[in-house]
Write an enzyme that holds these catalytic residues in place. Structure first.
Site, mmCIF file in Angstrom:
data_model
loop_
_atom_site.group_PDB
_atom_site.id
_atom_site.type_symbol
_atom_site.label_atom_id
_atom_site.label_comp_id
_atom_site.label_asym_id
_atom_site.label_seq_id
_atom_site.Cartn_x
_atom_site.Cartn_y
_atom_site.Cartn_z
ATOM 1 C CB CYS A 189 69.120 66.294 49.567
ATOM 2 S SG CYS A 189 70.362 65.257 48.818
ATOM 3 C CD GLU B 162 65.467 63.862 50.801
ATOM 4 O OE1 GLU B 162 66.004 64.789 50.162
ATOM 5 O OE2 GLU B 162 65.417 62.694 50.373
ATOM 6 C CB CYS C 298 68.906 62.898 53.414
ATOM 7 S SG CYS C 298 69.264 64.293 52.327
HETATM 8 N N1 THU Z 1 68.359 64.556 45.793
HETATM 9 C C1 THU Z 1 67.538 64.985 46.808
HETATM 10 O O1 THU Z 1 67.220 66.169 46.907
HETATM 11 N N2 THU Z 1 67.096 64.065 47.680
HETATM 12 C C2 THU Z 1 67.319 62.730 47.589
HETATM 13 O O2 THU Z 1 66.837 61.984 48.422
HETATM 14 C C3 THU Z 1 68.108 62.188 46.492
HETATM 15 C C4 THU Z 1 68.784 63.187 45.627
HETATM 16 C C5 THU Z 1 68.831 65.538 44.821
HETATM 17 C C6 THU Z 1 70.293 65.829 44.815
HETATM 18 C C7 THU Z 1 70.503 66.323 43.422
HETATM 19 O O3 THU Z 1 70.180 67.695 43.361
HETATM 20 C C8 THU Z 1 69.492 65.553 42.588
HETATM 21 O O4 THU Z 1 68.525 65.072 43.514
HETATM 22 C C9 THU Z 1 70.079 64.399 41.808
HETATM 23 O O5 THU Z 1 70.795 63.570 42.637
#
Ligand code: THU
Length: 163
Positions: A73, A75, A115
């Site tokens: 993610c 974050e 996260c």
């Molecule tokens: N994702 C994030 O980067 N941060 C979040 O807080 C929620 C989800 C990403 C993970 C994945 O690459 C995409 O969003 C779909 O879940």
């Protein structure tokens, strides 16, 4: 037996106009960071921007993988980058947003459970709260002043010790 009620506190801004320049700038950096996302599988581009106590801004975006669990993610990319570059500088706040071509994201993006746990570790490590600023492509902005408001009853380091 008794029932326990745990309350959390969030601030909602109906638009970024109500926010401080510092918060608006950080959200703008998070928005920019969505452009470096690698999200061919979800088409959901997340951007995160961190404001450090020394004024530096560090950004991150989600990086996916054909072996899905390897993806990470936005974050965590931002937090680990910040702690790698500035291990001893506290994180003041983190802004998170996302974009996709598939629909309009009309409500705030909030960090996933993994996260949240990483933000909790960082708060505990620096002994200072981290403000979490969450926004969609449009719609209201939600702000939590500490991870304790997003992850009540969190697992932290003290639990590893005998009390
Ligand atoms: N994702 C994030 O980067 N941060 C979040 O807080 C929620 C989800 C990403 C993970 C994945 O690459 C995409 O969003 C779909 O879940």
């Amino acid at each position: 037996m008794k029932e326990k009620l745990i309350s959390i506190q969030l601030i909602e801004y109906s638009s970024t106009d109500e926010m401080s320049t510092e918060e608006k700038n950080l959200l703008a950096e998070a928005e920019k960071a969505t452009s470096s996302a690698y999200a061919p599988y979800s088409q959901f581009r997340v951007g995160a921007a961190i404001l450090l106590e020394n004024g530096e801004i560090i950004t991150g975006s989600n990086q996916e993988n054909t072996s899905y669990p390897n993806g990470i993610c936005a974050e965590r990319v931002a937090i680990h980058t910040a702690k790698n570059q500035y291990p001893d500088v506290a994180i003041k706040s983190i802004a998170v947003t996302a974009s996709t071509d598939n629909f309009e994201i009309a409500s705030p993006i909030s960090p996933c459970g993994m996260c949240r746990q990483v933000i909790a570790e960082t708060e505990n490590r620096q002994k200072n709260h981290i403000k979490i600023i969450m926004k969609g492509e449009r719609g209201p902005v939600l702000v939590a002043n500490s991870i304790e408001d997003l992850l009540p009853l969190l697992f932290h380091e003290e639990k590893l010790k005998k009390n």
